[in-house]
Design a protein around this motif. Structure first.
Motif, PDB file in Angstrom:
ATOM      1  N   ALA A  40      48.080  20.514  55.616  1.00 15.86           N
ATOM      2  CA  ALA A  40      48.634  21.648  54.868  1.00 15.86           C
ATOM      3  C   ALA A  40      49.583  21.177  53.772  1.00 15.86           C
ATOM      4  O   ALA A  40      49.562  21.700  52.645  1.00 15.86           O
ATOM      5  N   LEU A  41      50.410  20.191  54.080  1.00 13.23           N
ATOM      6  CA  LEU A  41      51.340  19.668  53.080  1.00 13.23           C
ATOM      7  C   LEU A  41      50.599  19.035  51.906  1.00 13.23           C
ATOM      8  O   LEU A  41      50.947  19.262  50.740  1.00 13.23           O
ATOM      9  N   ILE A  42      49.575  18.242  52.194  1.00 10.66           N
ATOM     10  CA  ILE A  42      48.813  17.598  51.117  1.00 10.66           C
ATOM     11  C   ILE A  42      48.127  18.648  50.247  1.00 10.66           C
ATOM     12  O   ILE A  42      48.153  18.566  49.008  1.00 10.66           O
ATOM     13  N   ILE A  43      47.530  19.659  50.880  1.00 10.99           N
ATOM     14  CA  ILE A  43      46.827  20.705  50.126  1.00 10.99           C
ATOM     15  C   ILE A  43      47.798  21.495  49.254  1.00 10.99           C
ATOM     16  O   ILE A  43      47.552  21.704  48.052  1.00 10.99           O
ATOM     17  N   VAL A  44      48.913  21.922  49.840  1.00 12.02           N
ATOM     18  CA  VAL A  44      49.875  22.734  49.078  1.00 12.02           C
ATOM     19  C   VAL A  44      50.499  21.928  47.948  1.00 12.02           C
ATOM     20  O   VAL A  44      50.629  22.422  46.816  1.00 12.02           O
ATOM     21  N   MET A  45      50.870  20.686  48.204  1.00 15.50           N
ATOM     22  CA  MET A  45      51.452  19.859  47.146  1.00 15.50           C
ATOM     23  C   MET A  45      50.439  19.611  46.022  1.00 15.50           C
ATOM     24  O   MET A  45      50.791  19.621  44.842  1.00 15.50           O
ATOM     25  N   SER A  46      49.180  19.431  46.374  1.00 14.95           N
ATOM     26  CA  SER A  46      48.141  19.207  45.372  1.00 14.95           C
ATOM     27  C   SER A  46      47.939  20.445  44.506  1.00 14.95           C
ATOM     28  O   SER A  46      47.799  20.348  43.282  1.00 14.95           O
ATOM     29  N   VAL A  47      47.930  21.613  45.147  1.00 11.58           N
ATOM     30  CA  VAL A  47      47.772  22.860  44.392  1.00 11.58           C
ATOM     31  C   VAL A  47      48.982  23.104  43.494  1.00 11.58           C
ATOM     32  O   VAL A  47      48.830  23.511  42.327  1.00 11.58           O
ATOM     33  N   MET A  48      50.179  22.844  44.011  1.00  9.93           N
ATOM     34  CA  MET A  48      51.384  23.022  43.194  1.00  9.93           C
ATOM     35  C   MET A  48      51.378  22.063  42.008  1.00  9.93           C
ATOM     36  O   MET A  48      51.755  22.436  40.886  1.00  9.93           O
ATOM     37  N   ASN A  49      50.941  20.814  42.235  1.00  9.53           N
ATOM     38  CA  ASN A  49      50.810  19.856  41.129  1.00  9.53           C
ATOM     39  C   ASN A  49      49.813  20.369  40.096  1.00  9.53           C
ATOM     40  O   ASN A  49      50.047  20.284  38.887  1.00  9.53           O
ATOM     41  N   GLY A  50      48.682  20.880  40.591  1.00 17.46           N
ATOM     42  CA  GLY A  50      47.661  21.397  39.687  1.00 17.46           C
ATOM     43  C   GLY A  50      48.158  22.554  38.858  1.00 17.46           C
ATOM     44  O   GLY A  50      47.912  22.618  37.644  1.00 17.46           O
ATOM     45  N   PHE A  51      48.872  23.483  39.493  1.00 14.83           N
ATOM     46  CA  PHE A  51      49.444  24.619  38.765  1.00 14.83           C
ATOM     47  C   PHE A  51      50.391  24.139  37.675  1.00 14.83           C
ATOM     48  O   PHE A  51      50.337  24.597  36.528  1.00 14.83           O
ATOM     49  N   HIS A  52      51.282  23.236  38.045  1.00 17.32           N
ATOM     50  CA  HIS A  52      52.282  22.755  37.090  1.00 17.32           C
ATOM     51  C   HIS A  52      51.610  22.074  35.900  1.00 17.32           C
ATOM     52  O   HIS A  52      51.961  22.341  34.738  1.00 17.32           O
ATOM     53  N   ILE A  53      50.638  21.206  36.168  1.00 19.69           N
ATOM     54  CA  ILE A  53      49.984  20.463  35.092  1.00 19.69           C
ATOM     55  C   ILE A  53      49.142  21.376  34.213  1.00 19.69           C
ATOM     56  O   ILE A  53      49.215  21.329  32.980  1.00 19.69           O
ATOM     57  N   GLU A  54      48.332  22.259  34.841  1.00 14.60           N
ATOM     58  CA  GLU A  54      47.460  23.139  34.069  1.00 14.60           C
ATOM     59  C   GLU A  54      48.254  24.114  33.214  1.00 14.60           C
ATOM     60  O   GLU A  54      47.955  24.314  32.029  1.00 14.60           O
ATOM     61  N   LEU A  55      49.266  24.728  33.812  1.00 18.38           N
ATOM     62  CA  LEU A  55      50.064  25.696  33.060  1.00 18.38           C
ATOM     63  C   LEU A  55      50.849  25.009  31.949  1.00 18.38           C
ATOM     64  O   LEU A  55      50.951  25.533  30.831  1.00 18.38           O
ATOM     65  N   THR A  56      51.385  23.829  32.232  1.00 11.78           N
ATOM     66  CA  THR A  56      52.118  23.087  31.205  1.00 11.78           C
ATOM     67  C   THR A  56      51.197  22.701  30.052  1.00 11.78           C
ATOM     68  O   THR A  56      51.550  22.874  28.878  1.00 11.78           O
ATOM     69  N   ASN A  57      50.005  22.195  30.388  1.00 12.37           N
ATOM     70  CA  ASN A  57      49.056  21.813  29.340  1.00 12.37           C
ATOM     71  C   ASN A  57      48.639  23.012  28.499  1.00 12.37           C
ATOM     72  O   ASN A  57      48.510  22.919  27.267  1.00 12.37           O
ATOM     73  N   ASN A  58      48.425  24.158  29.147  1.00 13.40           N
ATOM     74  CA  ASN A  58      48.032  25.352  28.406  1.00 13.40           C
ATOM     75  C   ASN A  58      49.167  25.878  27.537  1.00 13.40           C
ATOM     76  O   ASN A  58      48.953  26.296  26.402  1.00 13.40           O
ATOM     77  N   ILE A  59      50.390  25.836  28.093  1.00 11.62           N
ATOM     78  CA  ILE A  59      51.549  26.303  27.328  1.00 11.62           C
ATOM     79  C   ILE A  59      51.738  25.451  26.082  1.00 11.62           C
ATOM     80  O   ILE A  59      51.919  25.952  24.967  1.00 11.62           O
ATOM     81  N   ILE A  60      51.678  24.125  26.269  1.00 16.69           N
ATOM     82  CA  ILE A  60      51.862  23.208  25.138  1.00 16.69           C
ATOM     83  C   ILE A  60      50.686  23.315  24.176  1.00 16.69           C
ATOM     84  O   ILE A  60      50.852  23.361  22.957  1.00 16.69           O
ATOM     85  N   GLY A  61      49.466  23.334  24.733  1.00 14.97           N
ATOM     86  CA  GLY A  61      48.284  23.354  23.885  1.00 14.97           C
ATOM     87  C   GLY A  61      48.186  24.588  23.019  1.00 14.97           C
ATOM     88  O   GLY A  61      47.675  24.539  21.900  1.00 14.97           O
ATOM     89  N   LEU A  62      48.658  25.714  23.531  1.00 10.64           N
ATOM     90  CA  LEU A  62      48.551  26.968  22.781  1.00 10.64           C
ATOM     91  C   LEU A  62      49.772  27.260  21.935  1.00 10.64           C
ATOM     92  O   LEU A  62      49.680  27.994  20.944  1.00 10.64           O
ATOM     93  N   ASN A  63      50.917  26.689  22.274  1.00 10.15           N
ATOM     94  CA  ASN A  63      52.150  27.083  21.601  1.00 10.15           C
ATOM     95  C   ASN A  63      52.912  25.954  20.922  1.00 10.15           C
ATOM     96  O   ASN A  63      53.888  26.209  20.236  1.00 10.15           O
ATOM     97  N   GLY A  64      52.521  24.723  21.105  1.00 10.14           N
ATOM     98  CA  GLY A  64      53.243  23.636  20.459  1.00 10.14           C
ATOM     99  C   GLY A  64      54.383  23.120  21.306  1.00 10.14           C
ATOM    100  O   GLY A  64      54.819  23.761  22.271  1.00 10.14           O
ATOM    101  N   ASP A  65      54.903  21.956  20.932  1.00  8.70           N
ATOM    102  CA  ASP A  65      55.967  21.300  21.701  1.00  8.70           C
ATOM    103  C   ASP A  65      57.354  21.825  21.334  1.00  8.70           C
ATOM    104  O   ASP A  65      58.236  21.913  22.181  1.00  8.70           O
TER     105      ASP A  65
END
Length: 414
Positions: A40-65
């Motif tokens: 459960a810890l590995i799955i939740v940490m992996s999903v949280m990492n994925g959320f952080h990376i995907e949302l950050t990439n989308n925020i930066i990619g669409l709005n600039g640094d």
């Protein structure tokens, strides 16, 4: 020879006889608890990492640094700011934008939209948009009467590529009959998806000149987006640009613009880690219980072992090894199941949605269209270490009590 003796006896105690099935059940519960907790810890940490990376990439990619906004309504001398920004070596791209709100009148319903004026040449840096055109084409994205619409917004408004749509701006026009809202018809040339649900549900793109005219901004703009070489240094570079541009504009990094959101993600990550770690802690207490039962059941054996010369250290190691077998096996199984689930979590989600007929992962709530998962080796190592350390700590006291047994007292009641 010493190690063989300890490991043989430990393994012998680990396998319960017919009359020791209750001890075996407790051990099995402990093993299952560690397996579930680690997985459960590995799955939740992996999903949280994925959320952080995907949302950050989308925020930066669409709005600039880095974003530059006016203290007033518009930036009139934005060409000077663009020139100053390009003088800095860390700046890769400067994009002038016009951003505003409007009301879109669709075929089935009306909706508030965010107008984003951006030229076709600057859209090339927005690969998330140009690479995901669902209908139409950006080849006709030119002139004062064209727009490109996010996929979710197009669905709500009931429009497609080639449709006509009327937009009403918040600014008023003086007429002979009094002030009237500015309204204009536009042709939809493209329907796109950016990968971020909120953006697709509200964004409507048009060339800068068209947005300036429609939103009554003259020749000015109200947003400069700056892309830099090192995104992690955006906060430091934004301070440098603020000093260079002066205080007629406000310069903010993407971390500052999304500080509350990023903080919420980090707090959720820490909270979930702490909560799920309790599963492993409970399993560790079960190890203590099972070892105490083994010690009680093996009192006569302990007395015999001591009588034939087994030392206190050897007795302790026998029961420590016995408990650590549960920890090692449970942790190994937890890592295997956790990694398998993490690497296939999107397939699992799709299967469960088809099986249940319900939408488990709603992009309107979670912002993304797919369930992301990114496994970090550092997280797996940390979780594995925590499980093994807790398992080891759980064995110490029962092992000590076993080693402290007096052979004479142990044999007195046998």
């Amino acid at each position: 020879m010493l190690n063989n003796f300890i490991s043989i006896v430990s393994f012998r105690y680990f396998n319960a006889k017919k009359n020791e099935k209750f001890v075996s059940i407790i051990s099995g519960i402990s093993l299952a608890g560690i397996t579930i907790g680690v997985a459960a810890l590995i799955i939740v940490m992996s999903v949280m990492n994925g959320f952080h990376i995907e949302l950050t990439n989308n925020i930066i990619g669409l709005n600039g640094d880095i974003s530059v906004t006016p203290m007033g309504k518009v930036i009139e001398n934005y060409e000077d700011l663009v020139s100053k920004a390009r003088n800095h070596k860390f700046v890769k791209k400067v994009t002038p934008l016009v951003v505003g709100q409007a009301l879109a009148l669709g075929t089935g319903t009306n909706s508030g939209v965010i107008i984003k004026g951006i030229d076709a040449v600057d859209l090339k840096t927005k690969g998330e948009i140009l690479g995901n055109v669902l209908e139409g084409s950006f080849s006709d994205y030119d002139g004062a009467n064209v727009v490109a619409v996010g996929s979710e917004l197009a669905r709500v408004l009931g429009i497609s590529a080639g449709s006509k749509i009327k937009l009403i701006a918040p600014s008023l026009l003086p007429t002979a009959f009094g002030s009237m809202p500015r309204a204009k018809d536009f042709t939809v040339v493209a329907i796109f998806t950016s990968g971020l649900y909120d953006y697709d549900a509200a964004a409507m793109l048009m060339p800068v000149v068209a947005a300036q005219k429609f939103l009554s901004m003259g020749n000015g703009i109200n947003l400069l987006e700056i892309n830099i070489e090192e995104q992690e240094n955006a906060k430091q570079y934004s301070k440098t640009l603020q000093q260079d541009f002066g205080f007629s504009v406000q310069v903010k990094s993407w971390m500052q613009d999304n500080q509350q959101f990023l903080s919420a993600l980090e707090v959720e990550r820490v909270a979930m880690f702490a909560i799920l770690s309790l599963i492993i802690l409970v399993a560790a207490f079960n190890i203590i219980s099972s070892l105490f039962m083994v010690v009680k059941d093996k009192t006569k054996d302990i007395a015999i072992l001591k009588t034939i010369g087994a030392s206190t250290k050897q007795i302790m190691l026998i029961f420590i090894f016995n408990g650590m077998m549960i920890g090692f096996i449970g942790t190994f199984l937890g890592v295997v199941f956790g990694l398998l689930f993490s690497y296939n979590i999107e397939n699992v989600r799709q299967f469960l949605e088809k099986l249940s007929g319900t939408r488990i992962f709603d992009p309107a709530i979670y912002f993304l269209y797919s369930l992301p998962s990114v496994v970090r080796i550092s997280d797996v190592v940390m979780i594995t270490s925590i499980a093994l350390v807790l398992s080891f700590l759980a064995t110490i006291y029962p092992a000590y009590k076993a080693s402290a047994l007096s052979p004479i007292e142990a044999m007195r009641y046998e």
